[in-house]
Structure formats: C-alpha cells, structure tokens
Motif scaffolding. Structure first.
Motif, PDB file in Angstrom:
ATOM      1  N   GLU A 100     -88.604   1.953 -24.704  1.00  0.00           N
ATOM      2  CA  GLU A 100     -89.990   1.738 -24.807  1.00  0.00           C
ATOM      3  C   GLU A 100     -90.487   1.568 -26.051  1.00  0.00           C
ATOM      4  OE1 GLU A 100     -92.358   0.768 -22.653  1.00  0.00           O
ATOM      5  OE2 GLU A 100     -90.383   0.441 -21.213  1.00  0.00           O
ATOM      6  N   LYS A 101     -89.840   2.544 -27.028  1.00  0.00           N
ATOM      7  CA  LYS A 101     -90.280   2.623 -28.512  1.00  0.00           C
ATOM      8  C   LYS A 101     -90.023   1.448 -29.258  1.00  0.00           C
ATOM      9  CE  LYS A 101     -86.811   4.526 -31.370  1.00  0.00           C
ATOM     10  NZ  LYS A 101     -87.062   3.723 -32.575  1.00  0.00           N
ATOM     11  N   ASN A 102     -88.967   0.557 -28.798  1.00  0.00           N
ATOM     12  CA  ASN A 102     -88.562  -0.600 -29.475  1.00  0.00           C
ATOM     13  C   ASN A 102     -89.924  -1.523 -29.188  1.00  0.00           C
ATOM     14  OD1 ASN A 102     -85.958   0.130 -30.011  1.00  0.00           O
ATOM     15  ND2 ASN A 102     -85.128  -0.610 -27.871  1.00  0.00           N
ATOM     16  N   LYS A 103     -90.569  -1.285 -28.682  1.00  0.00           N
ATOM     17  CA  LYS A 103     -91.942  -2.152 -28.559  1.00  0.00           C
ATOM     18  C   LYS A 103     -93.042  -1.844 -29.626  1.00  0.00           C
ATOM     19  CE  LYS A 103     -91.286  -2.938 -23.593  1.00  0.00           C
ATOM     20  NZ  LYS A 103     -91.884  -2.552 -22.455  1.00  0.00           N
ATOM     21  N   VAL A 104     -92.740  -0.701 -30.421  1.00  0.00           N
ATOM     22  CA  VAL A 104     -93.499   0.130 -31.131  1.00  0.00           C
ATOM     23  C   VAL A 104     -92.978  -0.232 -32.584  1.00  0.00           C
ATOM     24  CG1 VAL A 104     -94.639   2.124 -32.197  1.00  0.00           C
ATOM     25  CG2 VAL A 104     -94.109   2.214 -29.653  1.00  0.00           C
ATOM     26  N   ARG A 105     -94.102  -0.778 -33.399  1.00  0.00           N
ATOM     27  CA  ARG A 105     -93.668  -0.918 -34.840  1.00  0.00           C
ATOM     28  C   ARG A 105     -93.852   0.237 -35.752  1.00  0.00           C
ATOM     29  NH1 ARG A 105     -96.369  -6.301 -36.642  1.00  0.00           N
ATOM     30  NH2 ARG A 105     -95.333  -5.575 -38.680  1.00  0.00           N
ATOM     31  N   LEU A 106     -93.034   0.938 -36.135  1.00  0.00           N
ATOM     32  CA  LEU A 106     -93.312   1.692 -37.113  1.00  0.00           C
ATOM     33  C   LEU A 106     -93.021   1.372 -38.903  1.00  0.00           C
ATOM     34  CD1 LEU A 106     -91.630   4.839 -35.304  1.00  0.00           C
ATOM     35  CD2 LEU A 106     -94.268   4.193 -35.371  1.00  0.00           C
ATOM     36  N   HIS A 107     -92.527   0.469 -38.854  1.00  0.00           N
ATOM     37  CA  HIS A 107     -92.282  -0.225 -40.183  1.00  0.00           C
ATOM     38  C   HIS A 107     -93.184  -1.482 -40.375  1.00  0.00           C
ATOM     39  CE1 HIS A 107     -88.632   2.317 -40.310  1.00  0.00           C
ATOM     40  NE2 HIS A 107     -88.474   2.214 -39.169  1.00  0.00           N
ATOM     41  N   GLY A 108     -93.293  -1.509 -41.450  1.00  0.00           N
ATOM     42  CA  GLY A 108     -94.384  -2.749 -41.917  1.00  0.00           C
ATOM     43  C   GLY A 108     -95.785  -2.183 -41.911  1.00  0.00           C
ATOM     44  N   LEU A 109     -96.587  -3.141 -41.664  1.00  0.00           N
ATOM     45  CA  LEU A 109     -98.032  -2.583 -41.575  1.00  0.00           C
ATOM     46  C   LEU A 109     -98.511  -1.833 -42.885  1.00  0.00           C
ATOM     47  CD1 LEU A 109     -98.369  -1.512 -37.926  1.00  0.00           C
ATOM     48  CD2 LEU A 109     -99.136  -3.775 -38.626  1.00  0.00           C
ATOM     49  N   SER A 110     -98.062  -2.365 -43.949  1.00  0.00           N
ATOM     50  CA  SER A 110     -98.469  -2.049 -45.212  1.00  0.00           C
ATOM     51  C   SER A 110     -99.840  -2.299 -45.594  1.00  0.00           C
ATOM     52  CB  SER A 110     -97.469  -2.290 -46.378  1.00  0.00           C
ATOM     53  OG  SER A 110     -97.589  -3.554 -46.727  1.00  0.00           O
ATOM     54  N   THR A 111    -100.138  -1.811 -46.875  1.00  0.00           N
ATOM     55  CA  THR A 111    -101.695  -2.180 -47.149  1.00  0.00           C
ATOM     56  C   THR A 111    -101.449  -2.467 -48.831  1.00  0.00           C
ATOM     57  OG1 THR A 111    -103.825  -1.230 -47.068  1.00  0.00           O
ATOM     58  CG2 THR A 111    -102.315   0.298 -48.014  1.00  0.00           C
ATOM     59  N   ALA A 112    -102.448  -3.448 -49.068  1.00  0.00           N
ATOM     60  CA  ALA A 112    -102.462  -4.098 -50.280  1.00  0.00           C
ATOM     61  C   ALA A 112    -103.392  -3.259 -51.299  1.00  0.00           C
ATOM     62  CB  ALA A 112    -103.045  -5.608 -50.272  1.00  0.00           C
ATOM     63  N   LYS A 113    -103.118  -2.156 -52.009  1.00  0.00           N
ATOM     64  CA  LYS A 113    -103.875  -1.352 -52.701  1.00  0.00           C
ATOM     65  C   LYS A 113    -103.894  -1.918 -53.995  1.00  0.00           C
ATOM     66  CE  LYS A 113    -102.878   3.071 -50.728  1.00  0.00           C
ATOM     67  NZ  LYS A 113    -102.231   4.260 -51.162  1.00  0.00           N
ATOM     68  N   ASP A 114    -103.253  -2.957 -54.306  1.00  0.00           N
ATOM     69  CA  ASP A 114    -103.402  -3.521 -55.591  1.00  0.00           C
ATOM     70  C   ASP A 114    -104.100  -5.138 -55.181  1.00  0.00           C
ATOM     71  OD1 ASP A 114    -101.344  -4.721 -54.320  1.00  0.00           O
ATOM     72  OD2 ASP A 114    -100.132  -4.583 -56.294  1.00  0.00           O
ATOM     73  N   GLY A 115    -104.400  -5.264 -54.306  1.00  0.00           N
ATOM     74  CA  GLY A 115    -105.030  -6.751 -53.713  1.00  0.00           C
ATOM     75  C   GLY A 115    -106.483  -6.772 -54.094  1.00  0.00           C
ATOM     76  N   PRO A 116    -106.957  -7.870 -54.053  1.00  0.00           N
ATOM     77  CA  PRO A 116    -108.470  -8.238 -54.528  1.00  0.00           C
ATOM     78  C   PRO A 116    -109.287  -7.451 -53.506  1.00  0.00           C
ATOM     79  CG  PRO A 116    -107.521 -10.208 -53.517  1.00  0.00           C
ATOM     80  CD  PRO A 116    -106.387  -9.260 -53.640  1.00  0.00           C
ATOM     81  N   GLY A 117    -110.382  -6.767 -54.127  1.00  0.00           N
ATOM     82  CA  GLY A 117    -111.294  -6.134 -53.307  1.00  0.00           C
ATOM     83  C   GLY A 117    -111.140  -4.629 -52.962  1.00  0.00           C
ATOM     84  N   TRP A 118    -109.739  -4.226 -53.072  1.00  0.00           N
ATOM     85  CA  TRP A 118    -109.499  -2.787 -52.850  1.00  0.00           C
ATOM     86  C   TRP A 118    -110.433  -1.674 -53.408  1.00  0.00           C
ATOM     87  CZ3 TRP A 118    -106.899  -0.256 -49.356  1.00  0.00           C
ATOM     88  CH2 TRP A 118    -106.463   1.303 -49.691  1.00  0.00           C
ATOM     89  N   ASP A 119    -110.686  -1.940 -54.685  1.00  0.00           N
ATOM     90  CA  ASP A 119    -111.202  -0.778 -55.484  1.00  0.00           C
ATOM     91  C   ASP A 119    -112.774  -0.874 -55.034  1.00  0.00           C
ATOM     92  OD1 ASP A 119    -109.160  -0.148 -57.025  1.00  0.00           O
ATOM     93  OD2 ASP A 119    -109.413  -1.673 -58.485  1.00  0.00           O
TER      94      ASP A 119
END
Length: 181
Positions: A100-119
């Motif tokens: 079942e856990k193979n359906k769960v994504r624990l990797h990826g889903l990062s965030t763009a802390k240096d992207g436009p609008g972050w600050d």
C-alpha cells in the motif's frame, strides 16, 4: 553451577525497523504529523485565506502553489503514518503495508524557496512548509529503516557479511533518526 552463557542457535534475528515502527519514537512522530496536518488545515482555512487575499499577484500565485504542495505533502505523510499505525495495531501485515505504501509519495513535493514571491508569502505559511519538510525527512528516514531489505530479510552469513555489524548499523540509523527530531 553452569557459567556458560546461554545461546539459542535457532533464535531469529531482531529486525530493528519493525521494532522502531512500534516504538515511542513512532508514536511521537505520528502525533507530531497529525497535529501538523490539523494546524496547516486550520491555518489555510482561516488566517491563511485572509492573508492570501492581500498578496500581490506573484506572491498570490506562489501562495496557491505552495499551499497545494503543503497540503499534498501532508496528506501523503498522513497516509504513511496511518499505514504504519495499522501495522502496529495488527490491522494489516508489514507486507500489506509495504504494498500500500507504494501508492504514497514520500519523495519529491519539494518547495521553491528561492522562487518568485517566496519572500512575500506569509511567515506562518513558510513556517508550516518548513515543519512539513522536516517531518517528511523524519518519515523518509523511518521508511528507509523499516522497508529496507536488511531490516526485512535475514542475511546469509558469508565471509563478507557481518550480521552483528549490520545490526549495529541499524541501531545507529535508529539513533540518527531520533537525533534528527
């Protein structure tokens, strides 16, 4: 009086990953994870919604993107935590949870802390994102310990393998996860 130490040659190896999943450390991780899910939901449905309305266009887009990533990340982690709790409570086997856990994504889903609008994003949203990334790291580490081949299958003793060294390595990994808390 027999001074010889007792040793049962037929004893099974101890799988620390499975023990770790049923430990106080897991219970704390579960409680922290579920509390963060609730906290994020309350924020996004309340103060976050109000704060998002006053953001400039670029930050508003960043808010929509990051709040979606946060929600998805938290739901994936909550799914993983619930699967492990089901194993701990005997509702499913570790093998079933592994499938079942193979359906769960624990990797990826990062965030763009240096992207436009972050600050320009509200501080509380950025804090929730940071907390979720830290929790994701803890869960991924525990997932690796529980579902690694070493923790599930006893090794065949060969000249190259060292079962005691492998067990010590798993203990070190468990303590490393605890230190990351």
């Amino acid at each position: 009086m027999n001074d010889k130490p007792r040793h049962n040659k037929n004893s099974d190896p101890v799988f620390f990953g499975a023990k770790l999943a049923d430990s106080d450390s897991f219970k704390t991780l579960f409680r922290d994870g579920m509390a963060l899910v609730e906290e994020a939901a309350d924020y996004l449905d309340g103060d976050g919604r109000m704060e998002a309305k006053s953001l400039p266009r670029v930050a508003s887009l960043a808010y929509a993107t990051e709040s979606m990533r946060l929600t998805t990340r938290l739901m994936q982690m909550a799914s993983w935590l619930l699967l492990q709790r089901a194993v701990n409570e005997g509702e499913m086997s570790l093998e079933q949870a592994g499938q079942e856990k193979n359906k769960v994504r624990l990797h990826g889903l990062s965030t763009a802390k240096d992207g436009p609008g972050w600050d320009e994003l509200p501080l509380r949203l950025r804090e929730l994102i940071d907390q979720s990334l830290h929790l994701q790291k803890r869960i991924r580490h525990l997932d690796d310990v529980i579902y690694s081949r070493k923790s599930q299958e006893p090794e065949t003793v060969t000249e190259q393998s060292n079962p005691v060294g492998d067990q010590i390595g798993m203990i070190a990994s468990a303590f490393a996860m605890r230190a990351a808390d």
